[in-house]
Structure formats: C-alpha cells, structure tokens
Write a protein that holds these residues in place. Structure first.
Motif: not given
Length: 225
Positions: A3-18
């Motif tokens: 996951v390549v995303e500069d917003d830490p909140t969005i990145a962590e949310s996507i990572a947690a879901r996956l």
C-alpha cells in the motif's frame, strides 16, 4: 501486498482491512519508497495513491510495471476521466475515487487477484479474429502483426469480447464477468477501459451499442499509426 499512500490514517486503515482479510501488507508513504518497496518485496498487488510526495503514483506505476508486471489498484481524490485514462495507460488495472468503502476496496482486491490466478492457469488457444490475435497462454495481443501492451484487465476485457465477435456484451455483464462486481455502479470503469483499448488497438475495433454495451467488430488489416 503493498500500500503506497502518504496519509498515515488512510494507509493504516487500508492495511488493517487487508490484514483482516489475511493479506501480508507493507506500507510506503512516498513515490521513491513505493518503488523501492515494490522491488524489495515483490508484492502480488499494489494499492497506489495518485498524489504522493517525491513523485506521483503514475510514475510509481510506470516504474514498477517496467520492472515487473503487477496488478495495480489506483486511488485518487479526483473523479477526473483524464486522470483515469492516464492511470490505465501506465499500467493500472482498476481505479477508485476517495472517499471509498473499505468493503468495496477489499472486493476489488480479491477480484484482481482472482483474475491473475485465472490467467496463470489458462490453456485457451490463440484467438484470431480478422487481423487481431489474442494469445491467452502468453498474454500477448497483436493487431496486423504489431504487438500491443495491455494491462491485465484490458487483456481480459479484449479476450472476452474477441471470443464473441459482433455479439453485444452489456456493461453489467462485463462488470460481473471481468471485474467480478455484482452491481452496475461501475459501468464508467468499463467505458474507460474500452477507451484505453481503442487508443492502443484502433478506434474501429470495438463498437458502442448506446444504452447497452459493446461488441468487437471483425477488424481489418489497417492498423492506425
């Protein structure tokens, strides 16, 4: 998965879901780090934001695909068709506009991976329709002897249409069979991929049936320059 995303909140949310879906997930927060992580970890799939520090997601996609083809789901804050077509042109397979549903994101990730799995086990022969050749075993397409580079989804869409020349395929059916979606909300995605195919293989190749869908025409030997 990367996951390549500069917003830490969005990145962590996507990572947690996956991760909850059972995937191993690596994170990167800018363009150069995304390219380096893709080279180091060789992910099965890339979830990639368009707007990134360093260089943008389009350049990340271009560099990653040049090194090793990998399915790419691009994320963007703008619902702009030009951005969509540019993303598809550099090798993205699917596109989501923020804000998006985490459930829809994981559904699209699973659909992308299913297509890759199906492609790896295909034993279908070469389809020849007029001057168009679609080689499913080698994942290669030629028109008039000239090879075209297609993304995995573009290839799947073309192969589906080429297997049924002149038969009209409704957008909803294409979404269900190629993307694995059960609703019609993503028909614009079909339209954008058809535009990308026309740009790469010629505007005469796929006929629009207004209000219904698309059909592959029997192509001639003339290949647009």
């Amino acid at each position: 998965m990367l996951v390549v995303e500069d917003d830490p909140t969005i990145a962590e949310s996507i990572a947690a879901r996956l991760r909850a879906e059972g995937f191993d997930v690596e994170l990167a927060h800018d363009g150069p780090a995304g390219v380096a992580s893709a080279a180091a970890h060789r992910p099965d799939l890339l979830v990639l934001d368009v707007m990134l520090p360093g260089f943008d997601g389009l350049e990340v996609c271009r560099r990653v695909q040049a090194a090793r083809p990998v399915p790419v789901l691009m994320l963007t804050a703008r619902d702009d068709e030009t951005d969509l077509l540019v993303g598809l042109g550099v090798g993205a397979d699917d596109y989501m506009t923020k804000p998006f549903s985490p459930r829809e994101l994981t559904a699209r990730v699973h659909a992308l991976l299913r297509r890759v799995e199906r492609a790896a086990t295909t034993t279908e022969p070469v389809l020849v329709v007029g001057d168009l050749e679609v080689d499913s075993a080698q994942r290669r397409v030629r028109r008039g002897g000239v090879e075209a580079h297609l993304t995995p989804i573009e290839f799947e869409l073309l192969a589906h249409l080429a297997a049924r020349p002149r038969a009209v395929q409704p957008r909803e059916r294409l979404l269900a069979e190629i993307w694995g979606w059960g609703e019609a909300a993503g028909t614009r995605t079909v339209d954008s991929h058809v535009k990308a195919l026309r740009r790469k293989l010629g505007a005469d190749l796929i006929r629009t049936v207004h209000g219904v869908g698309y059909a592959l025409e029997i192509p001639t030997s003339e290949v647009p320059a």
